[in-house]
Design a protein around this motif. Structure first.
Motif, PDB file in Angstrom:
ATOM      1  N   ASP A 126     -10.151 -18.451   0.149  1.00  0.00           N
ATOM      2  CA  ASP A 126      -9.841 -18.461  -1.277  1.00  0.00           C
ATOM      3  C   ASP A 126      -9.650 -17.051  -1.825  1.00  0.00           C
ATOM      4  O   ASP A 126      -8.890 -16.845  -2.770  1.00  0.00           O
ATOM      5  CB  ASP A 126     -10.975 -19.123  -2.066  1.00  0.00           C
ATOM      6  N   VAL A 127     -10.381 -16.088  -1.246  1.00  0.00           N
ATOM      7  CA  VAL A 127     -10.369 -14.709  -1.735  1.00  0.00           C
ATOM      8  C   VAL A 127     -10.206 -13.752  -0.566  1.00  0.00           C
ATOM      9  O   VAL A 127     -10.839 -13.933   0.481  1.00  0.00           O
ATOM     10  CB  VAL A 127     -11.680 -14.373  -2.484  1.00  0.00           C
ATOM     11  N   GLY A 128      -9.365 -12.754  -0.726  1.00  0.00           N
ATOM     12  CA  GLY A 128      -9.273 -11.659   0.218  1.00  0.00           C
ATOM     13  C   GLY A 128      -9.771 -10.396  -0.458  1.00  0.00           C
ATOM     14  O   GLY A 128      -9.313 -10.063  -1.557  1.00  0.00           O
ATOM     15  N   ALA A 129     -10.731  -9.712   0.161  1.00  0.00           N
ATOM     16  CA  ALA A 129     -11.358  -8.528  -0.435  1.00  0.00           C
ATOM     17  C   ALA A 129     -10.944  -7.283   0.335  1.00  0.00           C
ATOM     18  O   ALA A 129     -11.418  -7.046   1.445  1.00  0.00           O
ATOM     19  CB  ALA A 129     -12.867  -8.682  -0.437  1.00  0.00           C
ATOM     20  N   MET A 130     -10.055  -6.481  -0.262  1.00  0.00           N
ATOM     21  CA  MET A 130      -9.574  -5.251   0.347  1.00  0.00           C
ATOM     22  C   MET A 130     -10.299  -4.053  -0.249  1.00  0.00           C
ATOM     23  O   MET A 130     -11.011  -4.173  -1.243  1.00  0.00           O
ATOM     24  CB  MET A 130      -8.067  -5.129   0.132  1.00  0.00           C
ATOM     25  N   SER A 131     -10.102  -2.891   0.349  1.00  0.00           N
ATOM     26  CA  SER A 131     -10.671  -1.659  -0.193  1.00  0.00           C
ATOM     27  C   SER A 131      -9.784  -1.121  -1.308  1.00  0.00           C
ATOM     28  O   SER A 131      -8.559  -1.227  -1.253  1.00  0.00           O
ATOM     29  CB  SER A 131     -10.788  -0.590   0.897  1.00  0.00           C
ATOM     30  N   TYR A 132     -10.436  -0.535  -2.324  1.00  0.00           N
ATOM     31  CA  TYR A 132      -9.710   0.163  -3.378  1.00  0.00           C
ATOM     32  C   TYR A 132     -10.079   1.634  -3.260  1.00  0.00           C
ATOM     33  O   TYR A 132     -11.254   1.999  -3.318  1.00  0.00           O
ATOM     34  CB  TYR A 132     -10.083  -0.379  -4.759  1.00  0.00           C
ATOM     35  N   VAL A 133      -9.070   2.478  -3.102  1.00  0.00           N
ATOM     36  CA  VAL A 133      -9.292   3.889  -2.805  1.00  0.00           C
ATOM     37  C   VAL A 133      -8.657   4.757  -3.891  1.00  0.00           C
ATOM     38  O   VAL A 133      -7.485   4.591  -4.228  1.00  0.00           O
ATOM     39  CB  VAL A 133      -8.689   4.265  -1.427  1.00  0.00           C
ATOM     40  N   ASP A 134      -9.468   5.679  -4.456  1.00  0.00           N
ATOM     41  CA  ASP A 134      -8.931   6.631  -5.422  1.00  0.00           C
ATOM     42  C   ASP A 134      -9.287   8.051  -4.986  1.00  0.00           C
ATOM     43  O   ASP A 134      -9.652   8.273  -3.821  1.00  0.00           O
ATOM     44  CB  ASP A 134      -9.436   6.326  -6.838  1.00  0.00           C
ATOM     45  N   GLY A 135      -9.175   8.999  -5.886  1.00  0.00           N
ATOM     46  CA  GLY A 135      -9.422  10.388  -5.534  1.00  0.00           C
ATOM     47  C   GLY A 135     -10.840  10.681  -5.102  1.00  0.00           C
ATOM     48  O   GLY A 135     -11.113  11.736  -4.518  1.00  0.00           O
ATOM     49  N   LEU A 136     -11.767   9.777  -5.389  1.00  0.00           N
ATOM     50  CA  LEU A 136     -13.162   9.951  -4.986  1.00  0.00           C
ATOM     51  C   LEU A 136     -13.511   9.193  -3.711  1.00  0.00           C
ATOM     52  O   LEU A 136     -14.646   9.206  -3.272  1.00  0.00           O
ATOM     53  CB  LEU A 136     -14.095   9.497  -6.126  1.00  0.00           C
ATOM     54  N   GLY A 137     -12.528   8.498  -3.148  1.00  0.00           N
ATOM     55  CA  GLY A 137     -12.766   7.749  -1.919  1.00  0.00           C
ATOM     56  C   GLY A 137     -12.766   6.252  -2.160  1.00  0.00           C
ATOM     57  O   GLY A 137     -12.241   5.762  -3.165  1.00  0.00           O
ATOM     58  N   VAL A 138     -13.346   5.515  -1.221  1.00  0.00           N
ATOM     59  CA  VAL A 138     -13.416   4.055  -1.336  1.00  0.00           C
ATOM     60  C   VAL A 138     -14.405   3.689  -2.435  1.00  0.00           C
ATOM     61  O   VAL A 138     -15.549   4.136  -2.427  1.00  0.00           O
ATOM     62  CB  VAL A 138     -13.856   3.416   0.005  1.00  0.00           C
TER      63      VAL A 138
END
Length: 305
Positions: A126-138
């Motif tokens: 039902d849900v796929g959980a991916m990483s969200y990455v910005d300038g501070l990392g994951v």
């Protein structure tokens, strides 16, 4: 392979999800073009791209025209306000046979194989959980133990911009609560994705596939803001987080850590002091507000509060 052929191939493959990418924007971010470019160069194209434009200029329409021949894109001009309302408007205008939705920010970008790999790995979850990455990392570390069904312990490990959700499960609960999220008329300026997941969990077990190796790229919370505006935003985000913790009856220890955490991060210099203090105060305000509610509603586990 042209766009229509790729789309037909995806439709014919019964086991392949049909991804609808829903974007809400005020039309002030030049990064929107970069997001659409990253969608146009996917090795497996999205089934649909919906954009809800809450701005008053023609900037978004101009960008959309650049990509109309490369993406199955539809633009909705709306007077709704807030990220959640915009996402709902984009969903309502999208094809009815989408199987899974994604909700990147208008400052996000996708690596070129993200949708292809997501389609391969998601299975029937039902849900796929991916990483969200910005300038501070994951920004959302996957849990060490990854259960196949989502629970309260893991729900905050999922960020809207880094998740995909079943269209059927989302529509069962009516989409996002438009009183929650950035730009909404309510005080809860964050937590709309978590609230959505919790409401879906309320209706029955929610299967999840943890995919931390798949990364959505984005920007930090304070991106483009003055120090004062960043602190104000932290207060509103904190309020939403604290409210959710109390409203859904998370463990007391989790609520206490939520208030102390931003202060500790500030002392470690991972947050500016003013931002940390405002975040902590916002979380405390949200906790207190939820405690004062008189309406009794069941929590994510179906218990009467």
């Amino acid at each position: 392979m042209n766009q229509e052929a790729a789309r037909q191939e995806q439709t014919d493959g019964a086991s392949r999800p049909r991804f609808g990418v829903m974007i809400s924007t005020l039309g002030m971010r030049p990064e929107l073009r970069e997001l659409l470019q990253s969608l146009a160069t996917q090795t497996e194209p999205p089934y649909a791209v919906g954009i809800a434009d809450q701005g008053t200029s023609t900037l978004v329409a101009d960008v959309v025209r650049e990509f109309e021949s490369r993406l199955p894109i539809h633009l909705t001009r709306t007077e709704s306000r807030g990220l959640s309302a915009g996402r709902n408007d984009a969903i309502n205008a999208s094809p009815s046979d989408i199987t899974h939705y994604l909700f990147p920010n208008d400052t996000s970008t996708y690596p070129e194989r993200l949708l292809e790999r997501l389609g391969e790995y998601l299975g029937g979850a039902d849900v796929g959980a991916m990483s969200y990455v910005d300038g501070l990392g994951v920004r959302n570390a996957a849990p060490a133990v990854r259960p196949p069904e989502l629970t309260l312990a893991e729900v905050f490990s999922i960020i809207e911009a880094g998740m995909t959700v079943s269209a059927r499960r989302l529509l069962e609960v009516g989409g996002f609560d438009e009183m929650i999220g950035t730009g909404s008329s309510g005080k809860r300026q964050s937590g709309e994705g978590t609230d959505l997941l919790l409401r879906m969990m309320q209706r029955g077990p929610l299967s999840v596939r943890w995919l931390p190796e798949l990364r959505v790229m984005g920007v930090t919370q304070g991106y483009g803001l003055s120090p004062g505006a960043e602190a104000s935003k932290a207060r509103g985000y904190g309020y939403g987080y604290g409210y959710l913790l109390q409203h859904w009856r998370f463990p007391v220890g989790r609520r206490i850590r939520a208030i102390i955490g931003p202060i500790i991060l500030s002392l470690r210099r991972q947050l500016r002091w003013r931002v940390g203090v405002q975040s902590a105060l916002g979380r405390l305000d949200g906790l207190i507000a939820a405690m004062r509610e008189t309406t009794r509603r069941p929590d994510a586990q179906g218990r009467d509060r």
